[in-house]
Write a protein that holds these residues in place. Structure first.
Motif, PDB file in Angstrom:
ATOM      1  N   LEU A 104      39.846  42.127  41.401  1.00 27.74           N
ATOM      2  CA  LEU A 104      38.600  42.700  40.880  1.00 27.74           C
ATOM      3  C   LEU A 104      38.962  43.678  39.775  1.00 27.74           C
ATOM      4  O   LEU A 104      39.810  44.551  39.974  1.00 27.74           O
ATOM      5  CB  LEU A 104      37.880  43.427  42.022  1.00 27.74           C
ATOM      6  CG  LEU A 104      36.633  44.241  41.681  1.00 27.74           C
ATOM      7  CD1 LEU A 104      35.487  43.325  41.253  1.00 27.74           C
ATOM      8  CD2 LEU A 104      36.192  45.079  42.880  1.00 27.74           C
ATOM      9  N   VAL A 105      38.368  43.504  38.606  1.00 27.65           N
ATOM     10  CA  VAL A 105      38.649  44.440  37.505  1.00 27.65           C
ATOM     11  C   VAL A 105      37.334  44.923  36.885  1.00 27.65           C
ATOM     12  O   VAL A 105      36.283  44.292  37.046  1.00 27.65           O
ATOM     13  CB  VAL A 105      39.523  43.794  36.395  1.00 27.65           C
ATOM     14  CG1 VAL A 105      40.847  43.305  36.965  1.00 27.65           C
ATOM     15  CG2 VAL A 105      38.782  42.663  35.695  1.00 27.65           C
ATOM     16  N   TRP A 106      37.410  46.059  36.204  1.00 24.26           N
ATOM     17  CA  TRP A 106      36.234  46.587  35.508  1.00 24.26           C
ATOM     18  C   TRP A 106      36.485  46.513  34.006  1.00 24.26           C
ATOM     19  O   TRP A 106      37.578  46.833  33.544  1.00 24.26           O
ATOM     20  CB  TRP A 106      35.956  48.044  35.895  1.00 24.26           C
ATOM     21  CG  TRP A 106      35.940  48.369  37.357  1.00 24.26           C
ATOM     22  CD1 TRP A 106      36.685  49.319  37.982  1.00 24.26           C
ATOM     23  CD2 TRP A 106      35.112  47.802  38.387  1.00 24.26           C
ATOM     24  NE1 TRP A 106      36.391  49.373  39.318  1.00 24.26           N
ATOM     25  CE2 TRP A 106      35.425  48.445  39.609  1.00 24.26           C
ATOM     26  CE3 TRP A 106      34.133  46.786  38.406  1.00 24.26           C
ATOM     27  CZ2 TRP A 106      34.818  48.130  40.822  1.00 24.26           C
ATOM     28  CZ3 TRP A 106      33.531  46.479  39.623  1.00 24.26           C
ATOM     29  CH2 TRP A 106      33.871  47.143  40.803  1.00 24.26           C
ATOM     30  N   ALA A 107      35.494  46.093  33.255  1.00 23.62           N
ATOM     31  CA  ALA A 107      35.622  46.087  31.793  1.00 23.62           C
ATOM     32  C   ALA A 107      34.234  46.220  31.167  1.00 23.62           C
ATOM     33  O   ALA A 107      33.338  45.418  31.450  1.00 23.62           O
ATOM     34  CB  ALA A 107      36.283  44.793  31.321  1.00 23.62           C
TER      35      ALA A 107
ATOM     36  N   GLN B 189      39.722  44.176  24.391  1.00 23.76           N
ATOM     37  CA  GLN B 189      41.175  44.255  24.478  1.00 23.76           C
ATOM     38  C   GLN B 189      41.621  44.415  25.934  1.00 23.76           C
ATOM     39  O   GLN B 189      42.506  43.696  26.411  1.00 23.76           O
ATOM     40  CB  GLN B 189      41.649  45.458  23.640  1.00 23.76           C
ATOM     41  CG  GLN B 189      43.157  45.642  23.607  1.00 23.76           C
ATOM     42  CD  GLN B 189      43.852  44.499  22.861  1.00 23.76           C
ATOM     43  OE1 GLN B 189      43.382  44.044  21.807  1.00 23.76           O
ATOM     44  NE2 GLN B 189      44.956  44.017  23.402  1.00 23.76           N
ATOM     45  N   GLN B 190      40.977  45.345  26.638  1.00 22.32           N
ATOM     46  CA  GLN B 190      41.359  45.600  28.036  1.00 22.32           C
ATOM     47  C   GLN B 190      41.150  44.353  28.896  1.00 22.32           C
ATOM     48  O   GLN B 190      41.995  44.019  29.721  1.00 22.32           O
ATOM     49  CB  GLN B 190      40.538  46.771  28.623  1.00 22.32           C
ATOM     50  CG  GLN B 190      40.978  48.145  28.165  1.00 22.32           C
ATOM     51  CD  GLN B 190      40.370  48.539  26.812  1.00 22.32           C
ATOM     52  OE1 GLN B 190      39.950  47.673  26.021  1.00 22.32           O
ATOM     53  NE2 GLN B 190      40.333  49.827  26.537  1.00 22.32           N
ATOM     54  N   LEU B 191      40.021  43.679  28.676  1.00 23.94           N
ATOM     55  CA  LEU B 191      39.750  42.491  29.484  1.00 23.94           C
ATOM     56  C   LEU B 191      40.818  41.430  29.218  1.00 23.94           C
ATOM     57  O   LEU B 191      41.341  40.814  30.154  1.00 23.94           O
ATOM     58  CB  LEU B 191      38.360  41.925  29.193  1.00 23.94           C
ATOM     59  CG  LEU B 191      38.037  40.717  30.073  1.00 23.94           C
ATOM     60  CD1 LEU B 191      37.749  41.142  31.506  1.00 23.94           C
ATOM     61  CD2 LEU B 191      36.878  39.900  29.525  1.00 23.94           C
TER      62      LEU B 191
ATOM     63  N   ILE C  69      37.244  38.595  39.537  1.00 27.21           N
ATOM     64  CA  ILE C  69      35.859  39.070  39.448  1.00 27.21           C
ATOM     65  C   ILE C  69      35.882  40.268  38.507  1.00 27.21           C
ATOM     66  O   ILE C  69      36.729  41.160  38.662  1.00 27.21           O
ATOM     67  CB  ILE C  69      35.326  39.508  40.827  1.00 27.21           C
ATOM     68  CG1 ILE C  69      35.439  38.365  41.842  1.00 27.21           C
ATOM     69  CG2 ILE C  69      33.876  39.991  40.725  1.00 27.21           C
ATOM     70  CD1 ILE C  69      35.317  38.822  43.297  1.00 27.21           C
ATOM     71  N   ALA C  70      35.008  40.273  37.511  1.00 28.54           N
ATOM     72  CA  ALA C  70      34.995  41.402  36.580  1.00 28.54           C
ATOM     73  C   ALA C  70      33.578  41.942  36.445  1.00 28.54           C
ATOM     74  O   ALA C  70      32.621  41.184  36.290  1.00 28.54           O
ATOM     75  CB  ALA C  70      35.534  40.978  35.220  1.00 28.54           C
ATOM     76  N   GLY C  71      33.463  43.258  36.523  1.00 31.96           N
ATOM     77  CA  GLY C  71      32.144  43.888  36.444  1.00 31.96           C
ATOM     78  C   GLY C  71      32.182  45.172  35.642  1.00 31.96           C
ATOM     79  O   GLY C  71      33.234  45.567  35.117  1.00 31.96           O
ATOM     80  N   CYS C  72      31.028  45.813  35.581  1.00 26.79           N
ATOM     81  CA  CYS C  72      30.907  47.074  34.858  1.00 26.79           C
ATOM     82  C   CYS C  72      31.653  48.170  35.619  1.00 26.79           C
ATOM     83  O   CYS C  72      31.757  48.126  36.835  1.00 26.79           O
ATOM     84  CB  CYS C  72      29.453  47.478  34.742  1.00 26.79           C
ATOM     85  SG  CYS C  72      28.384  46.160  34.160  1.00 26.79           S
TER      86      CYS C  72
END
Ligand code: SF4
Ligand code: SF4
Ligand code: SF4
Ligand code: FES
Lengths: 165, 331
Positions: free
Chosen positions: A106-109, A115-117, A66-69
């Motif tokens: 869960l990550v933030w990008a 690049q980070q994502l 799951i990726a969010g702000c």
């Protein structure tokens, strides 16, 4: 278990306003990342109902991202915090069902962090690859024994003697 | 079905259940006479004499209504589920066990081997030096004897055969049972596959006062004496009313006890636990990952039992992971 030929199937729920754009950016900037993630765009990480994650696993995903702000930057103000609380709730439950920590993440990008994502995705795919296939639906297959046993009862009843009055 | 058309045929059966649902049928009191006026009870092992052999001889589809309680955990139960499905026009999953596995479904946290080990070896009152556990096949001089196969996983009725209607609850309330019987008699049934019951949640039937739900700690029931008027969840007690289908009149919160979810998920909810997790996550008053983890881990020591007390077998993941499957790398 883990082997070189195993390609994990990953489902990624990406927020429209940040991570999905980050993935887009990674694409236009020709940043390479693992092709194992099937991306599903959601309007916000807060839209990710725990049902989505469970359904992905039940349908055979090896991992779910799951990726969010970033915290404080959600377009719907506080919804990514809600996503975070659900995530910890889910993790707590999934641990009890025998799922490894590294299968959901869960990550933030932000929209600028292509690049980070890409790095998050690569790292996640590698971690899941190490764990090997999950194949959750196999958990309730009772092999041939079950069907065989049910048919055996029918046969036994047919063959047994009728008790005459 | 009016009386002039003659009597209908009714069957009741139990599988992996506690027997409470059989008693629940009798809780409709003298209305059972009304049922007897409209139906011949053709099969009800708990209350009347009748043999499987008799059911096997009935015409397919000749039973009008079969109320089936209990989940499916052995081959014999699966056989009976299939047989009664074939013989019945309308098959009703009666009660939480048949609908979603209920408490017996929590056995999906173990497998056959573990269960047999506990039951036939480890319990303090058991002495079993020869390690005898039930076998599917046993050779005796006269031939082979069979016992039903005990499955690793408890299934719900609809995971084994198609089900026409569901009557949730552990057990279903007498009034809801009567409502369902009336609906059947008058032919006023909802579309096939539906629950015969309400489409709201226990919260909608609950008289407690609600303001804002924001909590820093989940309490277990023995850790706190709740005030009698405020919503229990607002006081930090995990009350499942938010995720649970109405039908009981909010029985538990009315007596100062949290709803534990026996009426199962509301309409359109796919996974009961997911719904409850989402609801509980939104009442936690913290944005700090470490604090959130702590609130969850300290307050919910048994997450599966809390989120899926009645619905594990019917949840999306159905059971705890079986290690064998993991070691074999799937397939
Ligand atoms: S639903 Fe509840 S009352 Fe009915 S058989 Fe199952 S455990 Fe017993
Ligand atoms: S959460 Fe429980 S106590 Fe609160 S309103 Fe709903 S049913 Fe009543
Ligand atoms: S309040 Fe909840 S647990 Fe109690 S009877 Fe109603 S649905 Fe079941
Ligand atoms: S809008 Fe991106 S997480 Fe909410």
């Amino acid at each position: 278990m883990a082997n070189d030929t195993f390609e994990p199937k990953i489902v990624g729920f990406l927020c429209n306003w940040c991570s999905y754009r980050a993935a887009d950016l990674a694409g236009t900037a020709r940043i390479k990342y693992s092709p194992n993630v099937r991306i599903i765009r959601v309007m916000c990480s807060g839209r990710v109902d725990p049902t989505f994650v469970l359904k992905a696993l039940a349908l055979g995903a090896d991992g779910v991202m799951i990726a969010g702000c970033h915290p404080g930057e959600c377009h719907y103000i506080e919804q990514n915090y809600k996503a975070m609380r659900r995530y910890y709730m889910l993790k707590h439950m999934l641990r009890a069902l025998g799922l490894e920590e590294d299968r959901i993440r869960l990550v933030w990008a932000s929209a600028a962090e292509g690049q980070q994502l890409a790095e998050h995705i690569d790292k996640f795919v590698e971690d899941v690859r190490k764990l090997g296939p999950l194949n959750w639906p196999a958990n309730w297959q009772e092999n041939g024994e079950r069907l065989h046993a049910v048919e055996a009862i029918a046969k036994e009843h047919e063959e047994s003697l009728e008790v005459l009055p | 079905m009016s009386e002039t058309q003659g009597k209908g045929k009714l069957a009741l059966y139990w599988a992996a259940s506690c027997g409470g649902c059989e008693i629940a049928v009798l809780a409709i009191d003298e209305k059972i006479l009304e049922v007897a006026k409209h139906f011949d009870i053709v099969f009800w092992p708990c209350a009347t004499d009748g043999k499987v052999r008799d059911v096997e001889k009935m015409e397919d589809g000749s039973i009008d209504v079969c109320l089936f309680n209990g989940g499916i955990r052995t081959s014999e139960q699966e056989y009976m589920a299939r047989l009664l499905r074939r013989k019945s026009k309308v098959l009703v999953a009666f009660g939480s066990c048949a609908t979603e596995g209920c408490i017996p479904g929590l056995a999906n946290l173990s497998n056959r081997e573990e269960i047999f080990e506990t039951v036939y070896e480890e319990t303090p009152s058991t002495e079993n030096p020869q390690h005898i556990v039930p076998q599917h096949e046993t050779e005796v001089p006269e031939g082979k004897l069979y016992l039903p196969v005990f499955y690793d996983t408890v299934f719900t009725l609809d995971q084994v055969v198609p089900v026409d209607y569901y009557l949730p609850g552990c057990p279903p309330e007498a009034e809801r049972i009567w409502d369902a019987i009336v609906a059947i008699l008058e032919g006023k049934l909802p579309p096939k596959g539906s629950v015969i019951g309400a489409n709201t949640t226990v919260c909608d039937e609950c008289p407690r006062k609600r303001t804002e739900k924001k909590i820093k700690k989940f309490y277990r029931t023995w850790e706190i004496i709740p005030d009698e008027e405020t919503c229990l969840l607002e006081q930090g007690i995990i009350c499942c009313g938010v995720a649970t289908r109405a039908g009981c009149g909010a029985r538990c919160p009315r007596v100062n006890s949290p709803c534990i979810g026996c009426y199962g998920p509301n309409t359109d909810v796919i996974d009961y636990g997911a719904r409850l997790m989402a609801a509980l996550a939104s009442v936690i008053d913290s944005n700090d990952p470490q604090e959130i983890e702590k609130i969850i881990q300290d307050g919910i020591p048994d997450p599966v039992g809390t989120f899926y007390r009645f619905s594990l077998a019917h949840s999306l993941l159905r059971r705890k992971r079986k290690l064998i499957a993991a070691a074999a790398g799937g397939k």
